[in-house]
Design an enzyme around this catalytic site. Structure first.
Site, PDB file in Angstrom:
ATOM      1  CG  HIS A 148      31.264  52.392  10.917  1.00  0.00           C
ATOM      2  ND1 HIS A 148      29.885  52.396  10.846  1.00  0.00           N
ATOM      3  CD2 HIS A 148      31.700  52.431   9.626  1.00  0.00           C
ATOM      4  CE1 HIS A 148      29.513  52.444   9.576  1.00  0.00           C
ATOM      5  NE2 HIS A 148      30.588  52.452   8.811  1.00  0.00           N
ATOM      6  CD  GLU A 192      20.739  46.175  -9.332  1.00  0.00           C
ATOM      7  OE1 GLU A 192      20.540  47.328  -9.759  1.00  0.00           O
ATOM      8  OE2 GLU A 192      19.895  45.262  -9.438  1.00  0.00           O
ATOM      9  CB  SER A 194      33.017  52.689   5.402  1.00  0.00           C
ATOM     10  OG  SER A 194      31.863  52.522   6.169  1.00  0.00           O
ATOM     11  CG  HIS A 219      24.229  55.884   6.497  1.00  0.00           C
ATOM     12  ND1 HIS A 219      24.686  56.734   7.482  1.00  0.00           N
ATOM     13  CD2 HIS A 219      25.321  55.198   6.053  1.00  0.00           C
ATOM     14  CE1 HIS A 219      25.993  56.568   7.631  1.00  0.00           C
ATOM     15  NE2 HIS A 219      26.399  55.634   6.782  1.00  0.00           N
ATOM     16  CG  ASP A 267      27.028  52.136   6.312  1.00  0.00           C
ATOM     17  OD1 ASP A 267      27.281  52.583   7.444  1.00  0.00           O
ATOM     18  OD2 ASP A 267      27.145  52.816   5.272  1.00  0.00           O
ATOM     19  CG  ASP A 310      29.883  49.447   5.818  1.00  0.00           C
ATOM     20  OD1 ASP A 310      29.647  50.281   6.717  1.00  0.00           O
ATOM     21  OD2 ASP A 310      30.585  49.719   4.826  1.00  0.00           O
ATOM     22  CG  ASP A 364      19.221  41.891  -8.211  1.00  0.00           C
ATOM     23  OD1 ASP A 364      20.039  42.275  -9.059  1.00  0.00           O
ATOM     24  OD2 ASP A 364      18.137  42.466  -7.985  1.00  0.00           O
TER      25      ASP A 364
END
Length: 524
Positions: free
Chosen positions: A379, A291, A110, A341, A337, A60, A306
């Site tokens: 993208h 999570e 997305s 951001h 992604d 992503d 995790d």
């Protein structure tokens, strides 16, 4: 203040000293090129087998600049300059470009892109599993405009199917494989407007458990969307934000269990320890939610609770591979992604390196003879790196020059926009005064925004295995699942395989030459 030209000269000299000795000999480059040529010539024999298995890796936000930077980081993590390193995806023989725009957006999101590369049709931004006739947030435009995904096509063909993601399992990318929603943000009924609920639309978590009830493997984050509102989380008991969100009072984990055949072995796990303790040979269905929301960044991951993306992929393949008819597996490196951001390039690139590790893991467990593997992105981002950095320069380091205007240094990595726009005393922040190698350092951006944005340029598609050569040029993004379905003889492409089989051909090859010769525009 040191002249920027002097800095550049120093950097150039430094770069020369970093050139590996073998690279100074022209023979090194000629031999390398000749070997690459031999490998390319071997591709004249096309792999036209039927793809028993299909694995799709979706990075992503993994634009080309992210791929290149991740390659350098991977090399530097192994104590090499980095630029010469090969990612696992770099080793794939076929590469194409994908045009990512949504039907109503030049720079996509997305959700609309996921509908394209999973369902085979382009759609509006913010919508999943529906055609462009559905308007975002308008529940009453959904019915009759639903489109199915390659995961559904594979399931209908008798294959096992799985979803593995580092985001919430009801996030944009995975949701397009099973849900039909006018809004990607309808994670649970708590996020839906009353009007949509009254019109009969269902939230995405609900659809995950009800639309395709026999998905063999589901792993990622998103626990809180499965439980009644204010239900305490099993891991974060004191965190109110981790509590259940559902207004309808449903426990979707219990519902998931109730849908499974009594004679099958179903397992729900919420931590790495329990996941790795499973014997995949005795697991028919697996739901792993690690999570309340998205999974932790790889750099922040708790090894006790995790699992890594590679570990989840390994477990998924071991479970799915038991089906003699094969499987379809969607794997998302979703937090690449998120790192971008937030302007946190180090987080984003480590996520990309971990996804590449998972690609290698999958490759070691499968064969190119019967497994089509496709790696791509939905993208890109407005992420770049430059500044005439010398060979071997830390990918997170400074460029060997300063600004012509404020005479201050800058990092090689920059963003076109985002939260890294910092002004100190009315001037651009001096990055030499901060820890720009910190995991959460926000790289400087040209335009101040709370969240950095996607980019609109084409993204790469890497492919290997049966029919991988059909990904060969510049394609619309929605072409991708049609290739995967054709290779696997599923969905709308079953008939040609049946006719090939009845004529004694072992593969979908009879239509191959025709497909290869036709212009792309004549296919869709």
């Amino acid at each position: 203040m040191i002249s920027p030209f002097l800095l550049l000269a120093i950097g150039t000299c430094f770069a020369s000293s970093l050139v590996p000795e073998k690279e100074k000999d022209p023979k090194y480059w000629r031999d390398q090129a000749q070997q690459t040529l031999k490998n390319a010539l071997r591709l004249q024999t096309l792999n036209t087998n039927v793809a028993k298995n299909v694995i799709m890796f979706l990075g992503d936000g993994m634009g080309v600049s992210t791929v290149t930077a991740a390659r350098i980081l991977k090399g530097q993590l192994h104590h090499s300059p980095g630029e010469e390193t090969k990612l696992e995806m770099d080793k794939f023989p076929y590469v194409a470009l994908s045009k990512t725009y949504n039907t109503n957006a030049q720079v996509p999101d997305s959700a609309g892109t996921a509908t394209a590369y999973l369902c085979g049709v382009k759609a509006n931004e913010g919508t999943v599993g529906v055609s462009a006739a559905t308007q975002r947030s308008q529940c009453n435009t959904t019915q009759g405009n639903e489109v199915t995904s390659i995961l559904r096509w594979a399931k209908d063909a008798g294959k096992s199917v799985g979803i593995v993601t580092t985001t919430r399992v009801n996030h944009a990318t995975p949701s397009a494989s099973y849900a039909h929603s006018a809004d990607r943000d309808w994670y649970s009924d708590n996020e839906m407007p009353p009007e949509a609920l009254s019109q009969g639309c269902k939230d995405i978590a609900y659809q995950l458990m009800h639309n395709i009830k026999d998905i063999e493997v589901i792993m990622g984050g998103g626990r809180k969307y499965m439980f009644p509102k204010n239900r305490t989380d099993v891991e974060y008991e004191l965190d109110e934000k981790a509590r259940g969100t559902r207004l309808d009072g449903l426990n979707l984990i219990d519902i998931w269990k109730s849908f499974k055949p009594k004679h099958k072995h179903s397992h729900y796990v919420w931590n790495r320890t329990d996941l790795l303790a499973l014997d995949p040979h005795s697991v028919d269905y697996l739901l792993g939610l690690f999570e309340p929301g998205d999974m932790q960044y790889e750099l922040n991951r708790n090894n006790a609770t995790d699992p890594s993306l590679s570990e989840m992929v390994e477990m998924a393949i071991r479970i799915l591979n038991k089906n003699p008819k094969g499987f379809f597996l969607l794997v998302e490196g979703g937090r690449i992604d998120h790192g971008h951001h937030e302007g946190k390039a180090k987080q984003a690139l480590h996520e990309a390196v971990e996804m590449d590790q998972a690609i290698g893991q999958a490759g070691a467990m499968t064969s190119v003879e019967d497994t089509l593997t496709v790696v791509t992105a939905d993208h890109s981002h407005v992420f770049t790196f430059g500044g005439y950095t010398p060979r071997g320069n830390s990918i997170f380091g400074l460029a060997p020059m300063v600004s012509d205007t404020d005479k201050k240094p800058f990092t090689a990595i920059l963003y076109g926009n985002g939260p890294g726009y910092k002004v100190v005393g009315g001037e651009r922040e001096n990055v030499s005064m901060v820890d720009y190698a910190h995991n959460n350092y926000q790289a400087q951006s040209a335009v101040p925004l709370r969240h950095e944005t996607h980019g609109g340029e084409d993204v790469a598609v890497f492919a290997k295995g049966p029919m991988a050569h059909l990904l060969h040029g510049v394609h619309e993004q929605n072409y991708i699942p049609h290739v995967m379905a054709y290779a696997a003889c599923i969905g709308a492409n079953r008939d040609h395989c049946a006719s090939a089989s009845s004529s004694g051909s072992p593969s979908p090859g009879p239509l191959l030459l025709l497909l290869a010769l036709l212009p792309l525009g004549s296919l869709f």
